[in-house]
Design a protein around this motif. Structure first.
Motif, short mmCIF file in Angstrom:
data_model
loop_
_atom_site.label_atom_id
_atom_site.label_comp_id
_atom_site.label_asym_id
_atom_site.label_seq_id
_atom_site.Cartn_x
_atom_site.Cartn_y
_atom_site.Cartn_z
N GLN A 85 -47.20 21.49 76.67
CA GLN A 85 -45.75 21.48 76.76
C GLN A 85 -44.86 21.33 75.32
O GLN A 85 -45.60 20.60 74.41
N LYS A 86 -43.78 21.94 75.45
CA LYS A 86 -43.17 21.61 74.21
C LYS A 86 -41.91 20.94 74.43
O LYS A 86 -41.32 21.31 75.48
N PHE A 87 -41.50 20.18 73.64
CA PHE A 87 -40.26 19.11 73.73
C PHE A 87 -38.94 19.94 73.91
O PHE A 87 -38.19 19.70 75.04
N GLY A 88 -38.85 21.22 73.62
CA GLY A 88 -37.63 21.93 73.69
C GLY A 88 -37.44 22.42 75.07
O GLY A 88 -36.38 23.20 75.37
N ASP A 89 -38.73 22.59 75.93
CA ASP A 89 -38.52 22.99 77.41
C ASP A 89 -38.15 22.00 78.26
O ASP A 89 -37.85 22.07 79.39
N SER A 90 -38.25 20.54 77.99
CA SER A 90 -38.03 19.74 78.82
C SER A 90 -36.95 18.45 78.07
O SER A 90 -36.09 17.88 78.78
N GLU A 91 -36.51 18.74 76.93
CA GLU A 91 -35.60 17.86 76.28
C GLU A 91 -35.71 16.32 76.65
O GLU A 91 -34.70 15.60 77.02
N GLY A 92 -36.92 16.09 76.57
CA GLY A 92 -37.06 14.66 76.84
C GLY A 92 -37.53 13.96 78.25
O GLY A 92 -37.44 12.84 78.51
N THR A 93 -37.54 14.91 79.16
CA THR A 93 -37.68 14.67 80.49
C THR A 93 -39.36 14.91 80.95
O THR A 93 -39.53 14.48 82.07
N VAL A 94 -40.28 14.85 79.93
CA VAL A 94 -41.44 14.93 80.09
C VAL A 94 -42.30 14.01 79.29
O VAL A 94 -42.19 14.19 78.02
N ILE A 95 -42.95 13.00 80.06
CA ILE A 95 -43.56 12.09 78.99
C ILE A 95 -44.96 11.90 79.58
O ILE A 95 -45.38 12.49 80.87
N PHE A 96 -46.21 11.48 78.64
CA PHE A 96 -47.42 11.47 79.10
C PHE A 96 -48.13 10.08 78.86
O PHE A 96 -48.09 9.67 77.89
N GLY A 97 -48.77 9.66 79.93
CA GLY A 97 -49.64 8.47 79.63
C GLY A 97 -51.23 8.50 79.35
O GLY A 97 -51.64 9.10 80.40
N SER A 98 -51.77 8.35 78.31
CA SER A 98 -53.20 8.27 78.02
C SER A 98 -53.99 7.29 78.15
O SER A 98 -53.26 6.20 78.46
N SER A 99 -55.20 7.28 78.45
CA SER A 99 -56.10 6.10 78.40
C SER A 99 -57.22 6.18 77.52
O SER A 99 -57.44 7.39 76.81
N GLY A 100 -58.06 5.21 77.57
CA GLY A 100 -59.24 5.29 76.58
C GLY A 100 -59.93 6.25 77.07
O GLY A 100 -60.76 6.99 76.41
N SER A 101 -60.21 6.76 78.34
CA SER A 101 -60.76 7.93 78.79
C SER A 101 -60.31 9.25 78.27
O SER A 101 -61.02 10.17 78.78
N THR A 102 -59.09 9.27 77.90
CA THR A 102 -58.79 10.72 77.20
C THR A 102 -58.97 10.51 75.85
O THR A 102 -59.39 11.52 75.18
N GLN A 103 -59.13 9.15 75.11
CA GLN A 103 -59.48 9.24 73.78
C GLN A 103 -60.78 9.30 73.54
O GLN A 103 -61.23 10.10 72.66
N PHE A 104 -61.64 8.90 74.32
CA PHE A 104 -63.38 9.17 74.19
C PHE A 104 -63.57 10.47 73.95
O PHE A 104 -64.31 10.95 73.11
N PRO A 105 -63.11 11.38 74.98
CA PRO A 105 -63.56 12.79 75.00
C PRO A 105 -63.07 13.46 73.32
O PRO A 105 -63.84 14.12 72.84
#
Length: 368
Positions: A91-111
């Motif tokens: 995802q590129k910021f310019g395509d959404s202009e602040g309307t897409v955010i993402f929530g990660s967790s430890g299960s995203t960090q460990f891999p």
């Protein structure tokens, strides 16, 4: 046109010098989301702790963002969260202009930390605007919990345990390694899409040991404890200012894994295995959940979201409403969030080497 940070300051100084009155809110907002919908993507199922965390914050974030946009939580489970994280990387910021955010967790960090070949994302490309600490609690059915002698878990070694797991390279490696250190025979059933699915396995009698992060434990497991169908075994603990494992402030009456390990013969709180466990605990829990804007986000957008989360934290009722949903943990923005991201995405080489070897030997997972 959205002015960059330097241009905004220059414009403000020019307007002030000219005697033009500029509303403070207009200068501070930076990003106008009026009439828009912000999609908060969670790479897990709707039953786990990340879902509860995002659903707690979403309406508060909506109120705090300029233009009070609608904030909706969307779930994109798969491959232990790497599916959603790989999607966000594109995802590129310019395509959404602040309307897409993402929530990660430890299960995203460990891999990411372990070099999982399914990882196609790079945290350095993302822009953190909130980092939330959390804890975790392991629990048992009452008949098995009754076998423990105080904090001594030795009597549980004669039991064959089944555990619903998202995967050995996910946050689940923290409980899996802890139980092994205690000498317990825990067989994971891999492939669930969120920790809430593991809790459902426990409730249906398909698993006889489980753990949940604090937000999911508070909402999903506390009713089981009150009904007498689950008994807490231990928390993972928390870190004090000197980096020592201490009792979790949300569960101060619960022993930590360190206490249970010290009380159980054969479990050591020193050496390579303990150092590896502690390193991944630190990477996975004190900054376990984070909110990001995508690659290319403007400084105005980063400041806008950081300010919005600061506004949420500054609410007079925040401590009260968050403690029962998230627990009593740091909620970090700005430089604190940057520091939390660093600690969550870096571990000592020796700890990584140990875990990579352990995953190969114990579960046949090759990351080399």
């Amino acid at each position: 046109m959205v002015l960059n940070k330097l241009a905004r300051k220059l414009a403000l100084s020019v307007m002030c010098a000219a005697g033009t009155m500029v509303p403070a809110q207009a200068i501070a907002e930076g990003l106008d989301l009026a009439g828009k919908t912000v999609e908060w993507v969670i790479p897990f199922s709707e039953t786990g702790g990340s879902a509860k965390w995002a659903n707690f914050y979403a309406p508060l974030l909506s109120e705090a963002l300029p233009g009070t946009p609608t904030v909706v939580v969307k779930f994109m489970p798969g491959a232990g969260s790497t599916k959603g994280a790989n999607w966000f990387q594109n995802q590129k910021f310019g395509d959404s202009e602040g309307t897409v955010i993402f929530g990660s967790s430890g299960s995203t960090q460990f891999p990411y930390l372990l070099g999982d070949p399914r990882v196609r994302y790079e945290y350095k490309d993302w822009n953190v605007v909130l980092a939330s600490g959390t804890g975790g609690v392991a629990y048992l059915p009452p008949d098995l919990a009754g076998k423990m002698n105080g904090n001594d878990a030795s009597a549980l070694r004669e039991t064959d345990f089944i555990y619903g797991s998202q995967g050995a390279t996910r946050l689940d490696l923290v409980p899996l390694l802890a139980w092994e250190m205690l000498g317990l025979n825990v067989e994971p059933v891999f492939g669930i899409k969120g920790r809430g699915d593991g809790r459902l396995m426990f409730e249906r009698g398909e698993a006889n040991i489980d753990y949940q992060t604090s937000s999911s434990y508070l909402k999903g497991v506390t009713p089981l404890v009150e009904a007498g169908t689950a008994v807490p075994m231990m928390s993972w603990g928390a870190l004090d200012a000197e980096g020592n494992i201490v009792r979790d402030p949300t569960f101060p009456d619960m022993p930590t894994f360190k206490e249970v390990c010290e009380a159980t013969e054969g479990c050591e709180t020193s050496g390579a295995k303990w150092d590896a466990w502690k390193a991944f605990f630190i990477a996975g829990f004190p900054a376990q959940k984070m909110v990001f804007l995508p690659n290319g986000a403007s400084q105005e957008a980063i400041d806008t979201y950081s300010k919005a989360f600061e506004t949420v934290k500054a609410r007079g009722d925040f401590a009260e409403i968050s403690s029962g949903r998230l627990g009593k943990y740091p909620q970090m923005t700005g430089t604190e969030a940057d520091g939390a991201l660093k600690s969550a995405t870096e571990v000592p080489g020796s700890a990584k080497e140990f875990v990579v070897g352990w995953l190969q030997e114990r579960y046949g997972v090759s990351l080399k």
